[in-house]
Write an enzyme that holds these catalytic residues in place. Structure first.
Site, short mmCIF file in Angstrom:
data_model
loop_
_atom_site.label_atom_id
_atom_site.label_comp_id
_atom_site.label_asym_id
_atom_site.label_seq_id
_atom_site.Cartn_x
_atom_site.Cartn_y
_atom_site.Cartn_z
N ASP A 1 69.84 115.95 1.23
CA ASP A 1 70.66 115.33 0.20
C ASP A 1 70.24 113.87 0.06
OD1 ASP A 1 73.19 113.80 -0.79
OD2 ASP A 1 73.66 115.90 -1.17
N HIS B 1 78.08 119.08 -2.53
CA HIS B 1 76.71 118.87 -2.08
C HIS B 1 76.17 120.11 -1.38
CE1 HIS B 1 76.71 114.40 -2.72
NE2 HIS B 1 78.02 114.63 -2.68
#
Length: 475
Positions: free
Chosen positions: A125, A27
Site C-alpha cells: 500500500d 485498503h
C-alpha cells in the site's frame, strides 16, 4: 474463484509476489483483488499483514500469510493503541516509524527460502512509505498500490503549494470539525469557501479544507508527504481506476512519476466478498428481489466514518420524507455513543426499507433494483458504483472523499454532492433528484460502457493487466 481454479491448472507458479496491504477495509479490498488477479495469472502470492484487522485466511487457502509488526504479545508499543475511528490510524504512524527492522528480517527470510518460488517484487500500500527504503536495501523492486484516485494523488502532491497559499489556515478559523478530526462540514457561509481553486478549477475552496490536513495533525501531514515521495521513488504504481475515467490526470502523473503506471478497475475482475473484515448480511436479498427496477436507494458510508446522533436522525427523516425504498448499511459504532440502532424511532424503517450491519456491496450495486447509491465517496465505493452504472448521492467526510464527491457531481455529472452537511430537506431533495434524473442515469450508463469497453482485448484496462504481468515477470 472459478477463474483462479481454471488458471491454476494451466499456469505454473514459478515466481512469487509479496503483498502488504494497509489493515483497513478500503485498503485490504483492492490489495486482495489485485492478489487474486495476479494469482490467476500464475504468480504465487505471499501476504504480509498485521494481526490488527486480521483477514479471514480460510477464505484464501491459495495464499501464504505472514503476520508481522504487531505479532509480539510483549511489545507494549501496540498494547494500548485505539481500535476504532481515526485514532486507529495511530498504528499506521507507529508502524511506519518502527517497522523497518522487522520487515527487513521477514523479507530476508522470504528471499532466502529454499522451498518457495523466487520473489519477483514487493507490492505495498502506498501509505506504507517506510517499505521503500527496506526494499531498496535488499535490491527488491517495490511496486505501490494506490487506493485512491489519480486526481487525489495530484492534490496530495500539491499540499505544500496549497498550504503556502493559505487554504489550510482557513480551516482553523472557519470550519467546524466533523467528529474526531474526520474532516470538515457545515462550514459557515463565507463567499471564499464557494470560490474555485485556481490551481484545480474543478474544486471549491471548501473541498480543499475538507481534506482535513494540518501541519500538526498527529503526523498525517508526514504520512501524506512521505507517501507522495516514496510513491515517486517506487518501481511502479498500480491504480484502482481506468484510463478513460482519468485521462488528463494520467497524462500529468506520467510526467511526474518516472516509473510505469497501471490502471486496473479491480471490481471488474473480482468481488470483495471474501476480503470483508465484517460479516456480510444477505438476508435482505429476497426483499430486494421483489423491488421494481431502479427503485431502491442503497446507503453505505464505509468502514470508518462516524456521525453524531442528531445527524443520524436528519438522515432518517430525510429518507422517510423522500418516500423512496432503501437498503441502509448502518455499521455498529457508526452513530457516536450508540452500539447500533438505539436512536432509531419506533416503526422505522418499516416496509419501505431494510437496515443491515454490513452488505456485499458490489453485488448490491449490481442488482437491478438499485437506483442510486448514497455514499461517503470513498474511492473504492465510487469505482464500484461507476462499474455498475449507478448514480450517486455524495456525503464525504475527509481526505480524498471530498475530492471524489466533487468529481462525481461536477466533472462526470453522475451524482449530487450534499455540500452542507446533514439537513433533512436537502437529503430528501437529493434522493428525489437522483432517482428521477434520467440524463444523470444515462451519463452513469455511458461511463459504465466506457469501462466495459476498456476490459475487452485491446482496451486500456485489458492492456494494463497484461503490461503489469509482463513487468513483474521481468524482474
Amino acid at each position: 474463484m472459478s477463474n483462479i481454479k481454471k488458471m491454476e491448472t494451466t499456469v505454473g507458479r514459478h515466481r512469487r509476489v509479496i503483498m502488504f496491504p494497509l489493515p483497513y477495509q478500503g485498503h485490504v479490498n483492492p490489495m486482495f483483488q489485485l492478489a487474486n488477479l495476479l494469482y490467476s495469472k500464475g504468480f504465487s502470492i505471499t501476504i504480509f499483514h498485521t494481526n490488527f484487522n486480521k483477514p479471514k485466511t480460510s477464505n484464501y487457502p491459495h495464499f501464504t500469510f505472514r503476520f508481522i509488526l504487531d505479532n509480539d504479545p510483549h511489545d507494549e508499543r501496540y498494547a494500548n493503541l485505539p481500535l476504532q475511528g481515526m485514532g486507529a490510524f495511530s498504528r499506521i504512524f507507529l508502524f511506519n516509524k518502527c517497522g523497518a527492522d522487522q520487515l527487513r528480517h521477514q523479507l530476508e527470510l522470504e528471499l532466502s527460502a529454499k522451498d518457495e518460488p523466487p520473489v519477483s517484487c514487493l507490492i505495498t500500500d502506498a501509505s506504507w512509505h517506510f517499505t521503500q527504503s527496506v526494499a531498496d536495501s535488499l535490491n527488491l523492486p517495490r511496486l505501490v498500490l494506490r487506493t485512491s484516485s489519480l486526481f487525489c494523488f495530484l492534490i496530495y502532491a500539491s499540499i505544500p503549494l496549497l498550504d503556502d497559499l493559505g487554504y489550510f489556515n482557513l480551516s482553523d478559523n472557519t470550519a467546524t470539525p466533523l467528529l474526531d478530526g474526520l474532516g470538515y462540514n457545515n462550514v459557515p457561509d463565507d463567499e471564499r469557501l464557494e470560490e474555485q481553486v485556481a490551481e484545480f478549477p474543478v474544486l471549491k475552496v471548501k473541498d480543499v479544507i475538507k481534506i482535513g490536513f494540518k501541519k500538526d495533525n498527529d503526523g498525517m501531514g508526514d504520512i501524506i508527504s512521505n507517501m507522495v515521495k516514496q510513491t515517486k521513488a517506487s518501481s511502479g504504481v498500480i491504480w484502482n481506476s481506468f484510463k478513460e475515467l482519468e485521462q488528463l490526470q494520467l497524462e500529468t502523473i506520467r510526467r511526474d512519476i518516472p516509473a510505469p503506471c497501471f490502471l486496473i478497475p479491480f471490481a471488474k475482475h473480482f468481488t470483495t466478498a471474501s476480503s470483508s473484515l465484517l460479516d456480510q448480511d444477505r438476508s435482505f436479498f429476497p426483499w430486494l428481489d421483489q423491488q421494481p427496477r431502479n427503485s431502491v436507494v442503497y446507503i453505505s458510508f464505509g468502514s470508518v466514518a462516524q456521525v453524531e446522533e442528531k445527524h443520524f436522525m436528519e438522515m432518517v427523516h430525510g429518507l422517510v420524507d423522500s418516500k423512496q425504498s432503501f437498503l441502509w448499511v448502518v455499521r455498529p459504532g457508526f452513530v457516536s455513543g450508540s452500539t447500533w440502532l438505539e436512536p432509531v424511532p419506533d416503526g422505522f424503517p418499516g416496509e419501505r426499507g431494510r437496515i443491515v450491519k454490513w452488505a456485499p456491496q458490489q453485488e448490491v450495486l449490481g442488482h437491478e433494483a438499485i437506483g442510486a447509491f448514497w455514499t461517503h465517496s470513498g474511492w473504492n465505493s465510487t469505482v464500484e458504483s461507476v462499474c455498475e452504472g449507478v448514480p450517486m448521492i455524495c456525503s464525504p467526510f475527509w481526505g480524498d472523499q471530498p475530492l471524489d464527491a466533487r468529481y462525481v457531481s461536477d466533472a462526470w455529472k453522475v451524482g449530487v454532492y450534499l455540500e452542507n452537511g446533514w439537513k433533512r430537506e436537502e437529503i430528501t431533495n437529493a434522493i428525489r433528484r437522483v432517482m428521477a434524473d434520467e440524463e444523470m442515469r444515462e451519463r452513469s450508463r455511458a461511463l459504465k460502457q466506457k469501462l466495459d469497453a476498456s476490459m475487452i482485448e485491446g482496451g486500456s484496462s485489458y492492456e494494463s493487466v497484461e503490461s503489469l504481468v509482463d513487468y513483474i515477470s521481468s524482474f
